[in-house]
Design an enzyme around this catalytic site. Structure first.
Site, PDB file in Angstrom:
ATOM      1  N   CYS A   1       1.174  -1.108  -0.081  1.00  0.00           N
ATOM      2  CA  CYS A   1      -0.620   0.146   0.166  1.00  0.00           C
ATOM      3  C   CYS A   1       0.540   0.958   0.126  1.00  0.00           C
ATOM      4  O   CYS A   1       1.578   1.287  -0.915  1.00  0.00           O
ATOM      5  CB  CYS A   1      -1.055   0.199   0.773  1.00  0.00           C
ATOM      6  SG  CYS A   1      -2.722   1.265   0.825  1.00  0.00           S
TER       7      CYS A   1
ATOM      8  N   ARG B   1     -11.768   6.812  -2.428  1.00  0.00           N
ATOM      9  CA  ARG B   1     -11.026   6.223  -2.197  1.00  0.00           C
ATOM     10  C   ARG B   1     -11.234   4.816  -2.663  1.00  0.00           C
ATOM     11  O   ARG B   1     -12.840   4.130  -3.285  1.00  0.00           O
ATOM     12  CB  ARG B   1     -11.373   5.562  -0.853  1.00  0.00           C
ATOM     13  CG  ARG B   1     -10.727   7.324  -0.052  1.00  0.00           C
ATOM     14  CD  ARG B   1     -10.231   6.826   1.387  1.00  0.00           C
ATOM     15  NE  ARG B   1      -8.867   5.979   1.984  1.00  0.00           N
ATOM     16  CZ  ARG B   1      -8.349   6.104   2.352  1.00  0.00           C
ATOM     17  NH1 ARG B   1      -7.773   7.877   1.691  1.00  0.00           N
ATOM     18  NH2 ARG B   1      -6.854   4.834   1.455  1.00  0.00           N
TER      19      ARG B   1
ATOM     20  N   HIS C   1      -3.611  -5.510   2.140  1.00  0.00           N
ATOM     21  CA  HIS C   1      -3.135  -5.868   3.291  1.00  0.00           C
ATOM     22  C   HIS C   1      -4.465  -6.669   4.353  1.00  0.00           C
ATOM     23  O   HIS C   1      -5.169  -6.986   3.237  1.00  0.00           O
ATOM     24  CB  HIS C   1      -3.109  -4.695   3.750  1.00  0.00           C
ATOM     25  CG  HIS C   1      -3.866  -3.009   3.443  1.00  0.00           C
ATOM     26  ND1 HIS C   1      -4.925  -3.596   4.464  1.00  0.00           N
ATOM     27  CD2 HIS C   1      -3.836  -2.009   2.809  1.00  0.00           C
ATOM     28  CE1 HIS C   1      -5.522  -1.981   3.591  1.00  0.00           C
ATOM     29  NE2 HIS C   1      -4.831  -2.031   2.810  1.00  0.00           N
TER      30      HIS C   1
HETATM   31  N1  GLN Z   1      -2.357   7.675   1.222  1.00  0.00           N
HETATM   32  C1  GLN Z   1      -2.584   6.081   0.816  1.00  0.00           C
HETATM   33  C2  GLN Z   1      -3.480   6.354   0.316  1.00  0.00           C
HETATM   34  O1  GLN Z   1      -4.522   6.484   0.397  1.00  0.00           O
HETATM   35  C3  GLN Z   1      -2.047   4.648   0.911  1.00  0.00           C
HETATM   36  C4  GLN Z   1      -2.623   3.525   1.838  1.00  0.00           C
HETATM   37  C5  GLN Z   1      -2.374   3.012   2.504  1.00  0.00           C
HETATM   38  O2  GLN Z   1      -1.352   2.747   3.014  1.00  0.00           O
HETATM   39  N2  GLN Z   1      -3.620   2.421   2.741  1.00  0.00           N
HETATM   40  O3  GLN Z   1      -3.935   6.338  -1.359  1.00  0.00           O
END
Ligand code: GLN
Length: 248
Positions: free
Chosen positions: A93, A127, A191
């Site tokens: 990630c 997201r 993850h």
């Molecule tokens: N900040 C990054 C995103 O939102 C990574 C997020 C994360 O590691 N869960 O894309």
């Protein structure tokens, strides 16, 4: 054998219990009679080139990524040298994003990455959240996991993804690819953590770490029972198939 793991920024990039991946390495190494020696490599710590068989970096939000990026880019050269000498690397990630050339965050600022993987990432408005199922043709296996990211990762032409998305968003929600692999370096958004329900992938990484430790080929590791792990994979895979990914 002793398998030496270098855990990068465990105090910054550890979102969603990514640390659980280390616990899986530990148990599966021990079950084969190997000892896992986990060394933390954080701010201002030097990269012990040649003395780490497997690097690991977890996820983090934009804030944590901004905190580590200066230190990480200062480590770019020794990390490249270490993987060119055959060390394996798993990045999840937020850590995955920083292995590319840059991550343009939600505020529109560019955080430089280390350019170890042929990709870059730009944050989008919505997201990408949900269960994911991947087909990894190179391994003849599937990976099940959970993703939660704003970043859209774009692979360079010819770059190898970790897998093809069966269900979920993957790198950018459009390309049908998830993650990236280059030699023994693997980056992924999965993850949850990733390895407890994908034991074949944990073993694949351990075998590559052993290849580095012995300066030989990756050994075949004795199979373990894995009933619980396989059913965890199957439950997650079924959930991914049912729900797919969805924007929130
Ligand atoms: N900040 C990054 C995103 O939102 C990574 C997020 C994360 O590691 N869960 O894309």
């Amino acid at each position: 054998m002793k398998i030496r793991v270098g855990h990068l920024y465990p105090d910054y990039l550890n979102i969603y219990a990514d640390r659980g991946n280390i616990a899986v390495f530990m148990e599966r190494a021990r079950a084969r009679g190997h000892e896992l020696d986990v060394r933390r490599i954080s701010m201002r710590d030097p990269v012990p080139v040649g003395e780490v068989d497997l690097f690991y970096v977890g996820g983090g939000q934009d804030r944590e990524q901004a905190l580590v990026t200066g230190d990480l880019t200062a480590k770019a050269e020794p990390l490249r040298e270490a993987v060119e000498m055959g060390a394996a690397f798993l990045a999840v990630c937020g850590g995955y994003q920083l292995l590319g050339r840059f991550y343009r965050n939600v505020a529109g600022e560019d955080l430089p990455g280390i350019g170890l993987l042929p990709l870059h990432t730009t944050a989008g408005d919505r997201r990408m959240i949900g269960d994911v199922l991947l087909e990894c043709e190179w391994a003849g296996r599937t990976l099940a996991g959970f993703e939660n990211h704003a970043g859209r990762t774009h692979l360079d032409e010819g770059a190898e993804p970790l897998g093809r998305v069966v269900s979920g968003f993957g790198n950018d929600g459009r390309s049908g690819f998830e993650g990236c692999r280059w030699g023994r370096v693997y980056g992924t958004y999965l993850h949850g953590p990733l390895l407890p329900r994908n034991p074949w992938f944990a073993d694949h990484l351990l075998a590559e770490a052993l290849a580095h430790a012995t300066d030989g080929e990756p050994p075949a590791l004795a199979p373990l029972g894995d009933e619980l792990e396989v059913s965890a994979h199957d439950v997650a895979a079924a959930r991914a198939r049912q729900r797919g990914g969805r924007f929130s």
